[in-house]
Design a protein around this motif. Structure first.
Motif, PDB file in Angstrom:
ATOM      1  N   GLU A   1      20.237 101.463   3.918  1.00  0.00           N
ATOM      2  CA  GLU A   1      21.548 101.229   3.310  1.00  0.00           C
ATOM      3  C   GLU A   1      21.443 100.619   1.912  1.00  0.00           C
ATOM      4  O   GLU A   1      22.453 100.409   1.252  1.00  0.00           O
ATOM      5  N   SER A   2      20.235 100.337   1.456  1.00  0.00           N
ATOM      6  CA  SER A   2      20.071  99.688   0.148  1.00  0.00           C
ATOM      7  C   SER A   2      20.715 100.474  -0.978  1.00  0.00           C
ATOM      8  O   SER A   2      21.407  99.900  -1.826  1.00  0.00           O
ATOM      9  N   GLY A   3      20.481 101.774  -1.010  1.00  0.00           N
ATOM     10  CA  GLY A   3      21.065 102.603  -2.064  1.00  0.00           C
ATOM     11  C   GLY A   3      22.580 102.555  -2.048  1.00  0.00           C
ATOM     12  O   GLY A   3      23.227 102.471  -3.100  1.00  0.00           O
ATOM     13  N   ASN A   4      23.171 102.615  -0.847  1.00  0.00           N
ATOM     14  CA  ASN A   4      24.635 102.529  -0.728  1.00  0.00           C
ATOM     15  C   ASN A   4      25.151 101.203  -1.255  1.00  0.00           C
ATOM     16  O   ASN A   4      26.139 101.158  -1.991  1.00  0.00           O
ATOM     17  N   LEU A   5      24.498 100.120  -0.867  1.00  0.00           N
ATOM     18  CA  LEU A   5      24.952  98.805  -1.304  1.00  0.00           C
ATOM     19  C   LEU A   5      24.786  98.635  -2.812  1.00  0.00           C
ATOM     20  O   LEU A   5      25.659  98.055  -3.468  1.00  0.00           O
ATOM     21  N   ASP A   6      23.688  99.131  -3.363  1.00  0.00           N
ATOM     22  CA  ASP A   6      23.491  99.028  -4.813  1.00  0.00           C
ATOM     23  C   ASP A   6      24.541  99.821  -5.579  1.00  0.00           C
ATOM     24  O   ASP A   6      24.949  99.421  -6.673  1.00  0.00           O
ATOM     25  N   LYS A   7      24.997 100.934  -5.020  1.00  0.00           N
ATOM     26  CA  LYS A   7      26.015 101.748  -5.696  1.00  0.00           C
ATOM     27  C   LYS A   7      27.421 101.206  -5.461  1.00  0.00           C
ATOM     28  O   LYS A   7      28.224 101.123  -6.386  1.00  0.00           O
ATOM     29  N   GLN A   8      27.734 100.850  -4.228  1.00  0.00           N
ATOM     30  CA  GLN A   8      29.104 100.490  -3.890  1.00  0.00           C
ATOM     31  C   GLN A   8      29.421  99.010  -4.050  1.00  0.00           C
ATOM     32  O   GLN A   8      30.594  98.640  -4.094  1.00  0.00           O
ATOM     33  N   MET A   9      28.382  98.171  -4.123  1.00  0.00           N
ATOM     34  CA  MET A   9      28.604  96.731  -4.269  1.00  0.00           C
ATOM     35  C   MET A   9      27.664  96.132  -5.316  1.00  0.00           C
ATOM     36  O   MET A   9      27.192  95.015  -5.153  1.00  0.00           O
ATOM     37  N   ALA A  10      27.397  96.862  -6.353  1.00  0.00           N
ATOM     38  CA  ALA A  10      26.418  96.447  -7.360  1.00  0.00           C
ATOM     39  C   ALA A  10      26.587  94.982  -7.755  1.00  0.00           C
ATOM     40  O   ALA A  10      27.658  94.567  -8.192  1.00  0.00           O
ATOM     41  N   GLY A  11      25.540  94.202  -7.528  1.00  0.00           N
ATOM     42  CA  GLY A  11      25.545  92.789  -7.884  1.00  0.00           C
ATOM     43  C   GLY A  11      26.299  91.888  -6.912  1.00  0.00           C
ATOM     44  O   GLY A  11      26.359  90.686  -7.119  1.00  0.00           O
ATOM     45  N   ASN A  12      26.869  92.449  -5.860  1.00  0.00           N
ATOM     46  CA  ASN A  12      27.680  91.658  -4.935  1.00  0.00           C
ATOM     47  C   ASN A  12      27.145  91.643  -3.513  1.00  0.00           C
ATOM     48  O   ASN A  12      27.860  91.253  -2.596  1.00  0.00           O
ATOM     49  N   ALA A  13      25.925  92.085  -3.318  1.00  0.00           N
ATOM     50  CA  ALA A  13      25.313  92.067  -1.987  1.00  0.00           C
ATOM     51  C   ALA A  13      23.835  91.720  -2.149  1.00  0.00           C
ATOM     52  O   ALA A  13      23.237  91.961  -3.199  1.00  0.00           O
ATOM     53  N   GLY A  14      23.280  91.160  -1.116  1.00  0.00           N
ATOM     54  CA  GLY A  14      21.867  90.812  -1.130  1.00  0.00           C
ATOM     55  C   GLY A  14      21.234  91.169   0.201  1.00  0.00           C
ATOM     56  O   GLY A  14      21.894  91.675   1.109  1.00  0.00           O
ATOM     57  N   PHE A  15      19.958  90.901   0.300  1.00  0.00           N
ATOM     58  CA  PHE A  15      19.200  91.193   1.512  1.00  0.00           C
ATOM     59  C   PHE A  15      18.171  90.090   1.684  1.00  0.00           C
ATOM     60  O   PHE A  15      17.561  89.639   0.715  1.00  0.00           O
ATOM     61  N   PHE A  16      17.961  89.651   2.930  1.00  0.00           N
ATOM     62  CA  PHE A  16      16.900  88.691   3.189  1.00  0.00           C
ATOM     63  C   PHE A  16      16.366  88.909   4.590  1.00  0.00           C
ATOM     64  O   PHE A  16      17.061  89.413   5.475  1.00  0.00           O
ATOM     65  N   LEU A  17      15.110  88.554   4.772  1.00  0.00           N
ATOM     66  CA  LEU A  17      14.496  88.592   6.089  1.00  0.00           C
ATOM     67  C   LEU A  17      14.957  87.366   6.872  1.00  0.00           C
ATOM     68  O   LEU A  17      15.170  86.299   6.301  1.00  0.00           O
ATOM     69  N   MET A  18      15.084  87.529   8.165  1.00  0.00           N
ATOM     70  CA  MET A  18      15.393  86.368   8.994  1.00  0.00           C
ATOM     71  C   MET A  18      14.236  85.383   8.849  1.00  0.00           C
ATOM     72  O   MET A  18      13.071  85.791   8.768  1.00  0.00           O
ATOM     73  N   PRO A  19      14.533  84.100   8.807  1.00  0.00           N
ATOM     74  CA  PRO A  19      13.457  83.121   8.646  1.00  0.00           C
ATOM     75  C   PRO A  19      12.569  83.074   9.887  1.00  0.00           C
ATOM     76  O   PRO A  19      13.020  83.390  10.985  1.00  0.00           O
ATOM     77  N   PRO A  20      11.301  82.680   9.694  1.00  0.00           N
ATOM     78  CA  PRO A  20      10.417  82.570  10.856  1.00  0.00           C
ATOM     79  C   PRO A  20      10.839  81.388  11.739  1.00  0.00           C
ATOM     80  O   PRO A  20      11.589  80.510  11.294  1.00  0.00           O
ATOM     81  N   GLN A  21      10.354  81.383  12.953  1.00  0.00           N
ATOM     82  CA  GLN A  21      10.725  80.320  13.886  1.00  0.00           C
ATOM     83  C   GLN A  21      10.326  78.946  13.350  1.00  0.00           C
ATOM     84  O   GLN A  21      11.054  77.983  13.475  1.00  0.00           O
ATOM     85  N   GLN A  22       9.131  78.885  12.737  1.00  0.00           N
ATOM     86  CA  GLN A  22       8.666  77.625  12.158  1.00  0.00           C
ATOM     87  C   GLN A  22       8.448  77.822  10.670  1.00  0.00           C
ATOM     88  O   GLN A  22       7.958  78.868  10.237  1.00  0.00           O
ATOM     89  N   SER A  23       8.797  76.823   9.885  1.00  0.00           N
ATOM     90  CA  SER A  23       8.654  76.891   8.443  1.00  0.00           C
ATOM     91  C   SER A  23       7.235  77.307   8.059  1.00  0.00           C
ATOM     92  O   SER A  23       6.257  76.775   8.595  1.00  0.00           O
ATOM     93  N   GLY A  24       7.127  78.264   7.165  1.00  0.00           N
ATOM     94  CA  GLY A  24       5.829  78.737   6.713  1.00  0.00           C
ATOM     95  C   GLY A  24       5.208  79.780   7.624  1.00  0.00           C
ATOM     96  O   GLY A  24       4.131  80.288   7.338  1.00  0.00           O
ATOM     97  N   GLY A  25       5.879  80.094   8.724  1.00  0.00           N
ATOM     98  CA  GLY A  25       5.353  81.070   9.673  1.00  0.00           C
ATOM     99  C   GLY A  25       5.421  82.491   9.133  1.00  0.00           C
ATOM    100  O   GLY A  25       6.048  82.767   8.110  1.00  0.00           O
ATOM    101  N   LYS A  26       4.759  83.390   9.834  1.00  0.00           N
ATOM    102  CA  LYS A  26       4.755  84.794   9.438  1.00  0.00           C
ATOM    103  C   LYS A  26       6.105  85.425   9.729  1.00  0.00           C
ATOM    104  O   LYS A  26       6.828  84.999  10.620  1.00  0.00           O
ATOM    105  N   ARG A  27       6.413  86.445   8.954  1.00  0.00           N
ATOM    106  CA  ARG A  27       7.672  87.160   9.089  1.00  0.00           C
ATOM    107  C   ARG A  27       7.475  88.387   9.967  1.00  0.00           C
ATOM    108  O   ARG A  27       6.403  88.989   9.994  1.00  0.00           O
ATOM    109  N   ALA A  28       8.533  88.760  10.651  1.00  0.00           N
ATOM    110  CA  ALA A  28       8.523  89.957  11.487  1.00  0.00           C
ATOM    111  C   ALA A  28       9.873  90.645  11.362  1.00  0.00           C
ATOM    112  O   ALA A  28      10.888  90.000  11.102  1.00  0.00           O
ATOM    113  N   ALA A  29       9.861  91.935  11.533  1.00  0.00           N
ATOM    114  CA  ALA A  29      11.108  92.706  11.485  1.00  0.00           C
ATOM    115  C   ALA A  29      10.905  94.012  12.222  1.00  0.00           C
ATOM    116  O   ALA A  29       9.777  94.499  12.364  1.00  0.00           O
ATOM    117  N   MET A  30      12.016  94.547  12.670  1.00  0.00           N
ATOM    118  CA  MET A  30      11.949  95.858  13.306  1.00  0.00           C
ATOM    119  C   MET A  30      11.715  96.906  12.228  1.00  0.00           C
ATOM    120  O   MET A  30      12.347  96.879  11.177  1.00  0.00           O
TER     121      MET A  30
END
Length: 170
Positions: free
Chosen positions: A18-47
């Motif tokens: 959906e990144s392309g859609n958001l960049d076109k339809q909400m340029a500058g008004n949307a962001g993306f971030f990974l969910m934080p790890p369970q413990q600070s400094g931990g490794k990241r995971a995503a589907m």
């Protein structure tokens, strides 16, 4: 997605497709971030799941299909299209050409997130692939109940687990 783009939803859980859609339809008004790890400094995971293509041994033009898939994965123009239109990381070799993206875009954020997931070896299959119905008939309604304050996280997990076991038994 339409409610989010229309300003009627605070956030969405979604992927880089959906990144392309958001960049076109909400340029500058949307962001993306990974969910934080369970413990600070931990490794990241995503589907995440790689695109897997197969060519039938009975295909009349298997060589054409193979040529096309190779072109999509390795050709500079094809990779430009994938990133600029879809906002997704193109398939192909990890060291293949990567087109430049504008800083501060959702596409730039999702591409950076993908690199983090790769570095942390944190890619796992989509929950939607666990069974044929788990996403639509369990995860989606249970997450909606959680977001609406009608269910606890523990109750959500117990409900989805029960649904999963029921669906696997068939």
């Amino acid at each position: 997605m339409s409610r989010f783009i229309g300003g009627k939803a605070l956030f969405i859980f979604d992927g880089d497709w959906e990144s392309g859609n958001l960049d076109k339809q909400m340029a500058g008004n949307a962001g993306f971030f990974l969910m934080p790890p369970q413990q600070s400094g931990g490794k990241r995971a995503a589907m995440s799941a790689p695109l897997t293509y197969g060519i039938s041994t009975k295909a009349a033009h298997a060589d054409c299909a193979a040529f096309f898939l190779n072109w999509v994965a390795t050709n500079q123009k094809a990779r430009d299209i994938d990133v600029s239109v879809g906002g997704s990381h193109p398939m192909g070799p990890s060291d293949a050409y990567m087109p430049p993206v504008k800083e501060g875009t959702v596409t730039a954020a999702t591409l950076a997130a993908g690199a983090t997931i790769g570095k942390d070896n944190g890619s796992m299959d989509f929950i939607a692939n666990a069974t044929g119905a788990i996403y639509a008939k369990s995860w989606t309604p249970q997450l909606q109940k959680l977001a609406a304050g009608q269910q606890s996280p523990d109750a959500l997990l117990k409900s989805v687990q029960k649904d999963y076991e029921s669906q696997v038994k068939g």
